[in-house]
Write an enzyme that holds these catalytic residues in place. Sequence first.
Site, PDB file in Angstrom:
ATOM      1  N   ASP A   1       2.569   1.457  -2.026  1.00 28.34           N
ATOM      2  CA  ASP A   1       1.621   0.638  -2.793  1.00 28.34           C
ATOM      3  C   ASP A   1       0.760   1.465  -3.742  1.00 28.34           C
ATOM      4  OD1 ASP A   1       2.546  -1.573  -1.289  1.00 28.34           O
ATOM      5  OD2 ASP A   1       1.168  -1.030   0.321  1.00 28.34           O
ATOM      6  N   GLU A   2       1.316   2.556  -4.248  1.00 29.61           N
ATOM      7  CA  GLU A   2       0.561   3.420  -5.174  1.00 29.61           C
ATOM      8  C   GLU A   2       0.613   2.887  -6.596  1.00 29.61           C
ATOM      9  OE1 GLU A   2       3.172   4.615  -3.436  1.00 29.61           O
ATOM     10  OE2 GLU A   2       2.451   6.088  -1.983  1.00 29.61           O
TER      11      GLU A   2
ATOM     12  N   LYS B   1       3.883   2.239  -8.143  1.00 32.58           N
ATOM     13  CA  LYS B   1       5.097   2.845  -8.720  1.00 32.58           C
ATOM     14  C   LYS B   1       5.785   1.908  -9.707  1.00 32.58           C
ATOM     15  CE  LYS B   1       6.704   3.550  -4.562  1.00 32.58           C
ATOM     16  NZ  LYS B   1       5.520   3.215  -3.784  1.00 32.58           N
ATOM     17  N   GLY B   2       5.723   0.594  -9.421  1.00 33.41           N
ATOM     18  CA  GLY B   2       6.396  -0.381 -10.284  1.00 33.41           C
ATOM     19  C   GLY B   2       5.935  -0.281 -11.720  1.00 33.41           C
TER      20      GLY B   2
ATOM     21  N   GLY C   1       7.547  -4.031  -2.559  1.00 34.25           N
ATOM     22  CA  GLY C   1       7.091  -5.046  -3.506  1.00 34.25           C
ATOM     23  C   GLY C   1       6.477  -4.346  -4.695  1.00 34.25           C
ATOM     24  N   HIS C   2       7.195  -4.285  -5.800  1.00 35.71           N
ATOM     25  CA  HIS C   2       6.708  -3.585  -6.990  1.00 35.71           C
ATOM     26  C   HIS C   2       6.191  -4.599  -7.999  1.00 35.71           C
ATOM     27  CE1 HIS C   2       9.444   0.020  -5.842  1.00 35.71           C
ATOM     28  NE2 HIS C   2       8.332  -0.025  -5.159  1.00 35.71           N
TER      29      HIS C   2
ATOM     30  N   GLN D   1       8.145   2.488  -1.036  1.00 37.96           N
ATOM     31  CA  GLN D   1       7.216   2.996  -0.004  1.00 37.96           C
ATOM     32  C   GLN D   1       6.636   4.357  -0.457  1.00 37.96           C
ATOM     33  OE1 GLN D   1      10.548   1.858   1.435  1.00 37.96           O
ATOM     34  NE2 GLN D   1       9.602  -0.134   1.297  1.00 37.96           N
TER      35      GLN D   1
ATOM     36  N   ALA E   1       2.205  -6.949  -1.482  1.00 37.67           N
ATOM     37  CA  ALA E   1       2.986  -7.724  -2.457  1.00 37.67           C
ATOM     38  C   ALA E   1       4.148  -8.443  -1.777  1.00 37.67           C
ATOM     39  CB  ALA E   1       3.517  -6.800  -3.547  1.00 37.67           C
TER      40      ALA E   1
ATOM     41  N   ARG F   1      -4.545  -4.824   2.974  1.00 40.54           N
ATOM     42  CA  ARG F   1      -4.270  -3.398   3.196  1.00 40.54           C
ATOM     43  C   ARG F   1      -5.522  -2.715   3.737  1.00 40.54           C
ATOM     44  NH1 ARG F   1      -1.628  -3.157  -2.711  1.00 40.54           N
ATOM     45  NH2 ARG F   1       0.356  -4.116  -2.196  1.00 40.54           N
TER      46      ARG F   1
ATOM     47  N   THR G   1      -5.164   2.645 -15.833  1.00 41.43           N
ATOM     48  CA  THR G   1      -6.554   2.168 -15.845  1.00 41.43           C
ATOM     49  C   THR G   1      -6.654   0.639 -15.775  1.00 41.43           C
ATOM     50  OG1 THR G   1      -6.484   2.244 -18.259  1.00 41.43           O
ATOM     51  CG2 THR G   1      -7.437   4.168 -17.139  1.00 41.43           C
TER      52      THR G   1
HETATM   53  P1  IMP Z   1       9.344  -1.832   7.700  1.00 42.20           P
HETATM   54  O1  IMP Z   1       9.704  -1.011   6.528  1.00 42.20           O
HETATM   55  O2  IMP Z   1       9.316  -3.303   7.416  1.00 42.20           O
HETATM   56  O3  IMP Z   1      10.159  -1.491   8.898  1.00 42.20           O
HETATM   57  O4  IMP Z   1       7.829  -1.474   8.103  1.00 42.20           O
HETATM   58  C1  IMP Z   1       7.469  -0.203   8.639  1.00 42.20           C
HETATM   59  C2  IMP Z   1       6.100   0.238   8.118  1.00 42.20           C
HETATM   60  O5  IMP Z   1       6.190   0.506   6.730  1.00 42.20           O
HETATM   61  C3  IMP Z   1       5.005  -0.835   8.264  1.00 42.20           C
HETATM   62  O6  IMP Z   1       3.775  -0.186   8.513  1.00 42.20           O
HETATM   63  C4  IMP Z   1       4.963  -1.486   6.895  1.00 42.20           C
HETATM   64  O7  IMP Z   1       3.718  -2.072   6.620  1.00 42.20           O
HETATM   65  C5  IMP Z   1       5.235  -0.283   6.011  1.00 42.20           C
HETATM   66  N1  IMP Z   1       5.849  -0.640   4.721  1.00 42.20           N
HETATM   67  C6  IMP Z   1       7.128  -1.011   4.489  1.00 42.20           C
HETATM   68  N2  IMP Z   1       7.320  -1.238   3.187  1.00 42.20           N
HETATM   69  C7  IMP Z   1       6.157  -1.003   2.571  1.00 42.20           C
HETATM   70  C8  IMP Z   1       5.739  -1.030   1.208  1.00 42.20           C
HETATM   71  O8  IMP Z   1       6.497  -1.324   0.281  1.00 42.20           O
HETATM   72  N3  IMP Z   1       4.441  -0.702   0.975  1.00 42.20           N
HETATM   73  C9  IMP Z   1       3.588  -0.337   1.962  1.00 42.20           C
HETATM   74  N4  IMP Z   1       3.930  -0.291   3.245  1.00 42.20           N
HETATM   75  C10 IMP Z   1       5.209  -0.613   3.556  1.00 42.20           C
END
Ligand code: IMP
Length: 447
Positions: free
Chosen positions: A13-14, A16-17, A40-41, A225, A300, A306, A428
Amino acid sequence: MSNIVVAGAQWGDEGKGKIVDLLTENVSVVARFQGGHNAGHTVVINKKKFILHLIPSGILHKGKICIIGNGVVIDPGALIQEIKGLKRKGIPVGKNLFISDSAHVIMPYHTAIDNQSERSAKKSKKIGTTGRGIGPAYMDKMSRAGIRIADLMDSRVFREKLKANLSFVNYLLVNKYKTRRISLEKIYAQYMKHAAFLETFVTDTSVLLNKYIEKGRNVLFEGAQGTLLDIDHGTYPFVTSSSASAGGVCTGLGVAPTRIDGVLGVVKAYTTRVGGGPFVTELKDKIGEYLRLKGGEYGATTGRPRRCGWLDAVGLRYAVRINGFTDIALTKLDVLDGMDKIKVCVAYKYDDPYRSCSCSKKGRSCRFTDIPHNNRILEACRPVYKELEGWSISTQGAKRFKDLPKQARAYIKYIEDLLGVKVSLISTGEKRDEVIVLKDPVTGRKK
Ligand code: IMP
């Protein structure tokens, strides 16, 4: 030629999209190498919001090739929904999208097991997964029971594999989780329809990608991720099940390490995390709530709030080491506007009741500048902060570095010095053009 990895430096969730969308202008191909529709981008173009889960953000640009590599796990239903959704919004999806025939397929039993195992886990053990079946799909891949896209395209092979897997899965669902069995015929019929829809997109994407590279076309390798969610290098077991750091590019796309020219680390100006697991700089107070509201910090994919906290340089230095960042994109700087003071965690402090820690001090109060891998210790670590001046002037929409308040410039400089990597891009705001480009990581052009 310039082939650049875009990787998350924190827990995902930095932003990247948006960065991939921005850099796509100067590349021919955007390729995703891991994860699934847990990602989710978000990209905002002309006030229209697009949330992409599986398809690389490059799809929003005309004439760019998008690849979903073998390292990705694909839920065919979710992918079809995404394709149809993009088309409804006027984005063409056809000969610009390719799916690896070696990518693994997420089956309904993966999703069922993901949700059932989370439900039955003790509170402290819950990973807080997205419930998309990601972990169980990668488990099948590693245990060599997985079904690949190539199998899905062959009805006989698919049926055989499905039948073999269901005999074990149904035993588990009925006897351990006390839930309903999954019907072979129902899934078979449903997935054969998916196969017919996806057939034209399927190819050997490693061959395709390497052809583009041979021709000297620029490629972006799009990560999902972030480093701290990486199965090997993240805060295990509170991680996702794929290789989310730069190393995942080679295995997840069939591209040699010698083909990679740079790694852009995407760093949010503060830290967030969704789901369970240690988070040393977490703010469970008004400031954390402020960051969540101002930054729109809600998942997303799942909509979950979060967890928010200050920037963690211990985690970031670790991400620099693991990924070898050559540039940094700093995102969501504007969310910090109006803060009186800004804190950066420069080390972890740990009072060791058992004198068991292996850090250099071996005393009661230890100090870590690297992430300890013993979770009991990491959970008990407290942040050592350096406090910096905040700024009151809005940075939202700033397009030139010199337009930033001096405290914001000092914050950026401080991050560069701590990490030993230059910041090339500063986001920004959420819109496409709300960005300061100091250097284009793809072309190397300085502004
Ligand atoms: P999973 O990928 O659904 O197995 O989730 C494992 C961990 O990764 C959990 O803590 C999720 O919240 C986190 N996670 C998975 N995908 C994302 C993402 O795109 N952004 C942030 N956290 C993620």
